[in-house]
Design a protein around this motif. Sequence first.
Motif, mmCIF file in Angstrom:
data_model
loop_
_atom_site.group_PDB
_atom_site.id
_atom_site.type_symbol
_atom_site.label_atom_id
_atom_site.label_comp_id
_atom_site.label_asym_id
_atom_site.label_seq_id
_atom_site.Cartn_x
_atom_site.Cartn_y
_atom_site.Cartn_z
ATOM 1 N N LYS A 8 17.431 63.834 -122.318
ATOM 2 C CA LYS A 8 17.247 65.269 -122.089
ATOM 3 C C LYS A 8 17.159 66.068 -123.385
ATOM 4 C CE LYS A 8 19.348 65.486 -117.539
ATOM 5 N NZ LYS A 8 20.392 66.078 -116.707
ATOM 6 N N GLN A 9 17.955 65.702 -124.371
ATOM 7 C CA GLN A 9 17.958 66.467 -125.614
ATOM 8 C C GLN A 9 16.618 66.361 -126.342
ATOM 9 O OE1 GLN A 9 21.410 64.662 -127.422
ATOM 10 N NE2 GLN A 9 22.618 66.529 -127.103
ATOM 11 N N ILE A 10 16.084 65.161 -126.406
ATOM 12 C CA ILE A 10 14.817 64.979 -127.122
ATOM 13 C C ILE A 10 13.674 65.630 -126.356
ATOM 14 C CG2 ILE A 10 13.171 63.290 -128.004
ATOM 15 C CD1 ILE A 10 15.502 61.425 -128.534
ATOM 16 N N ILE A 11 13.668 65.483 -125.033
ATOM 17 C CA ILE A 11 12.619 66.123 -124.222
ATOM 18 C C ILE A 11 12.700 67.637 -124.385
ATOM 19 C CG2 ILE A 11 11.761 66.498 -121.877
ATOM 20 C CD1 ILE A 11 11.232 63.689 -123.112
ATOM 21 N N HIS A 12 13.910 68.172 -124.375
ATOM 22 C CA HIS A 12 14.087 69.617 -124.575
ATOM 23 C C HIS A 12 13.545 70.018 -125.958
ATOM 24 C CE1 HIS A 12 15.802 73.607 -124.257
ATOM 25 N NE2 HIS A 12 16.367 73.430 -125.444
ATOM 26 N N ALA A 13 13.824 69.219 -126.978
ATOM 27 C CA ALA A 13 13.333 69.514 -128.325
ATOM 28 C C ALA A 13 11.805 69.454 -128.380
ATOM 29 C CB ALA A 13 13.941 68.541 -129.334
ATOM 30 N N LEU A 14 11.209 68.485 -127.670
ATOM 31 C CA LEU A 14 9.742 68.395 -127.613
ATOM 32 C C LEU A 14 9.147 69.663 -127.007
ATOM 33 C CD1 LEU A 14 8.943 64.770 -126.328
ATOM 34 C CD2 LEU A 14 8.289 65.755 -128.514
ATOM 35 N N ILE B 251 11.711 59.061 -129.407
ATOM 36 C CA ILE B 251 11.590 58.611 -128.012
ATOM 37 C C ILE B 251 11.108 57.161 -127.979
ATOM 38 C CG2 ILE B 251 10.255 58.901 -125.886
ATOM 39 C CD1 ILE B 251 10.377 61.903 -126.337
ATOM 40 N N ALA B 252 10.162 56.813 -128.858
ATOM 41 C CA ALA B 252 9.652 55.441 -128.888
ATOM 42 C C ALA B 252 10.766 54.459 -129.231
ATOM 43 C CB ALA B 252 8.512 55.325 -129.894
ATOM 44 N N LYS B 253 11.669 54.867 -130.111
ATOM 45 C CA LYS B 253 12.775 53.987 -130.513
ATOM 46 C C LYS B 253 13.863 53.895 -129.446
ATOM 47 C CE LYS B 253 12.598 54.914 -135.466
ATOM 48 N NZ LYS B 253 13.322 55.544 -136.575
ATOM 49 N N ASN B 254 14.284 55.069 -128.949
ATOM 50 C CA ASN B 254 15.484 55.122 -128.103
ATOM 51 C C ASN B 254 15.226 55.468 -126.645
ATOM 52 O OD1 ASN B 254 17.056 54.643 -130.429
ATOM 53 N ND2 ASN B 254 16.945 56.806 -130.953
ATOM 54 N N GLY B 255 14.002 55.766 -126.292
ATOM 55 C CA GLY B 255 13.712 56.154 -124.918
ATOM 56 C C GLY B 255 13.951 57.638 -124.702
ATOM 57 N N GLU B 256 13.510 58.101 -123.550
ATOM 58 C CA GLU B 256 13.654 59.518 -123.213
ATOM 59 C C GLU B 256 15.102 59.868 -122.960
ATOM 60 O OE1 GLU B 256 11.367 61.530 -120.147
ATOM 61 O OE2 GLU B 256 9.628 60.303 -120.666
ATOM 62 N N THR C 264 2.308 58.871 -133.055
ATOM 63 C CA THR C 264 3.028 57.904 -132.248
ATOM 64 C C THR C 264 2.621 58.059 -130.794
ATOM 65 O OG1 THR C 264 4.887 58.104 -133.768
ATOM 66 C CG2 THR C 264 5.328 57.088 -131.639
ATOM 67 N N THR C 265 2.219 56.946 -130.190
ATOM 68 C CA THR C 265 1.898 56.955 -128.777
ATOM 69 C C THR C 265 3.165 56.570 -128.025
ATOM 70 O OG1 THR C 265 -0.341 56.256 -129.301
ATOM 71 C CG2 THR C 265 0.382 56.017 -127.017
ATOM 72 N N VAL C 266 3.564 57.439 -127.132
ATOM 73 C CA VAL C 266 4.821 57.239 -126.431
ATOM 74 C C VAL C 266 4.572 57.285 -124.932
ATOM 75 C CG1 VAL C 266 7.126 58.200 -126.081
ATOM 76 C CG2 VAL C 266 6.070 58.338 -128.316
ATOM 77 N N GLN C 267 5.211 56.398 -124.226
ATOM 78 C CA GLN C 267 5.176 56.434 -122.760
ATOM 79 C C GLN C 267 6.209 57.441 -122.292
ATOM 80 O OE1 GLN C 267 2.309 55.014 -121.837
ATOM 81 N NE2 GLN C 267 3.231 54.909 -119.846
ATOM 82 N N LEU C 268 5.754 58.508 -121.697
ATOM 83 C CA LEU C 268 6.652 59.530 -121.175
ATOM 84 C C LEU C 268 6.695 59.424 -119.666
ATOM 85 C CD1 LEU C 268 5.415 62.562 -123.327
ATOM 86 C CD2 LEU C 268 7.455 61.180 -123.712
ATOM 87 N N SER C 269 7.765 59.944 -119.096
ATOM 88 C CA SER C 269 7.859 59.973 -117.642
ATOM 89 C C SER C 269 6.738 60.863 -117.114
ATOM 90 C CB SER C 269 9.229 60.518 -117.210
ATOM 91 O OG SER C 269 9.333 61.877 -117.567
#
Length: 181
Positions: free
Chosen positions: A142-148, A135-140, A76-81
């Motif tokens: 903190k919890q998901i970024i921390h998990a990444l 992230i692609a579905k719901n956006g960034e 999955t290609t995701v746009q991250l901050s």
Amino acid sequence: MNYNDNNNPFFQNQDWDTEEPILGHEKRFLTKLENRSEATQNGTKLKRNRFPLSLIASIVFIIGSITTFFIINQKTTVQLSPETQQTQDYFSSVMEKELTTLKSKENPKNKKIIQDALIQLEVLEKDYDLLKTEIAKNGENKQIIHALLTNMQTRISFIQSVMEEIDNVNQLKMIHNENTL
């Protein structure tokens, strides 16, 4: 004790229906039985007509499952901050360096250990891809970024611990070989 005995108190205190059925009772009973038999046969015909429908539903379910599997398992290609992307790039480069070092240590004696480690890393990579899909579905958030980031740190630590284990095994073999001489 004989239950058919008329002297049995259980049978003496019961209110038994001893009257004869109304005239035509047997005919009505047989008619109901025939109607029920016909309904069962009609139900069987109905079930036979539903067979193609259930087959189609099963095929649609299988195709949907396969499609979902491929969607989840593709990268999955995701746009991250910018900050998250920079951190991800750093961890990715460290991980690639550690992975290259691990693969360079492979020899016939530790090949199985390294192959098992690579399989475990694939599992972590799939988890990472699921997080990116989230992230692609719901956006960034903190919890998901921390998990990444935790996933990447875990992979790096895992690679390092496998390399340490390989080094320890090699040292023990060297000590064992020296002691046997």
